[in-house]
Design a protein around this motif. Sequence first.
Motif, PDB file in Angstrom:
ATOM      1  N   GLU A  91     -34.438   7.330  91.241  1.00  0.00           N
ATOM      2  CA  GLU A  91     -33.537   6.797  92.515  1.00  0.00           C
ATOM      3  C   GLU A  91     -33.180   5.301  91.982  1.00  0.00           C
ATOM      4  OE1 GLU A  91     -36.103   5.079  96.101  1.00  0.00           O
ATOM      5  OE2 GLU A  91     -36.810   7.089  95.351  1.00  0.00           O
ATOM      6  N   VAL A  92     -33.552   4.609  91.614  1.00  0.00           N
ATOM      7  CA  VAL A  92     -33.339   3.124  91.039  1.00  0.00           C
ATOM      8  C   VAL A  92     -32.856   3.021  89.665  1.00  0.00           C
ATOM      9  CG1 VAL A  92     -34.927   2.246  92.784  1.00  0.00           C
ATOM     10  CG2 VAL A  92     -35.571   2.395  90.352  1.00  0.00           C
ATOM     11  N   THR A  93     -32.857   4.138  88.985  1.00  0.00           N
ATOM     12  CA  THR A  93     -32.458   4.110  87.495  1.00  0.00           C
ATOM     13  C   THR A  93     -31.014   4.315  87.265  1.00  0.00           C
ATOM     14  OG1 THR A  93     -34.877   4.806  86.731  1.00  0.00           O
ATOM     15  CG2 THR A  93     -32.993   5.065  85.211  1.00  0.00           C
ATOM     16  N   ALA A  94     -30.375   3.305  86.583  1.00  0.00           N
ATOM     17  CA  ALA A  94     -28.910   3.477  86.320  1.00  0.00           C
ATOM     18  C   ALA A  94     -28.701   4.079  84.779  1.00  0.00           C
ATOM     19  CB  ALA A  94     -28.416   2.189  86.511  1.00  0.00           C
ATOM     20  N   ALA A  95     -29.598   3.547  84.020  1.00  0.00           N
ATOM     21  CA  ALA A  95     -29.657   3.849  82.319  1.00  0.00           C
ATOM     22  C   ALA A  95     -30.792   3.503  81.806  1.00  0.00           C
ATOM     23  CB  ALA A  95     -28.249   3.456  81.850  1.00  0.00           C
TER      24      ALA A  95
END
Length: 289
Positions: A106-110
């Motif tokens: 949920e907090v991971t963009a890449a």
Amino acid sequence: MRRIVWLASFPKSGNTWTRAFLGSYLSPPGQAVSINELSSITTFDARQDWHDLAIGKPFVGKTLDDSLVLRPKIQRMIAASRPGSRFVKTHSKMGRVGEVDLILPEVTAAAIYIMRNPFDVSVSYARHNNLSVDDAIQRMCDPMNLNSTETLIFDCLGRWDEHIQGWTTAPGLARHVMRYEDMVENPKKAFQGLLAFLKVPIDPKKLRHSLKATSFKELQRQERQKGFKEKPKHAKSFFVSGKAGGWKDELTVEQVETLRTEFADTLEKYFPEVVKEADAFIAQENPVQ
């Protein structure tokens, strides 16, 4: 709130070099970031201050669970700590321990994932952790491999090959994979690829400057002059060699055989040229009679 861009790697695989490059390239002109200022552009999910903030007092753990249960909260805190994307260093494997996600989707963009062949890693990992090479190899082959600080903040590393497999196959994760060996052979090409992944415009002059400012010799010079706060207390220096292939002067044939056997599938997939070197090393030491 998908803001975290993970800078992920098994320890001693090129994470610090990558952070130094990003610190140099992304800084305003004339505001170079030294090796002791990398926290201005990246943070670390196993840092003491995040754990202190998470519980409202100095964190001192007693068990793995004390640190583990704080990971989701800390990652949410990091994601909310400033607007926009946030580079976060991690040595954690990808996956779950019990009911805890080590890396929160949920907090991971890449993710930027940096890998290095296990022969060189074993030598550097042993030196960094004040271990014998045999003990370092044993830990690299252990699914329960953990690193910890004096206050028992834990990194769940797992096996070297499990680490790579988890990060490179996680479904739905936007990722850019870098090999340390390619970074050494052609740093310009390697870091151009990183900037392209991040959708950062490539300025040739700025790129040349950043490559020079973060060369291994320059990083060594900075450490000699001002020290490096990430250096382990027992170590003489953090930036020791930086070359690829140094394992051939450090490992025994038995150690090479162990790593070659344990990690055969991952080695053959990601490091075919190193496999040839390892097989030649073993054959040379064990000639057919």
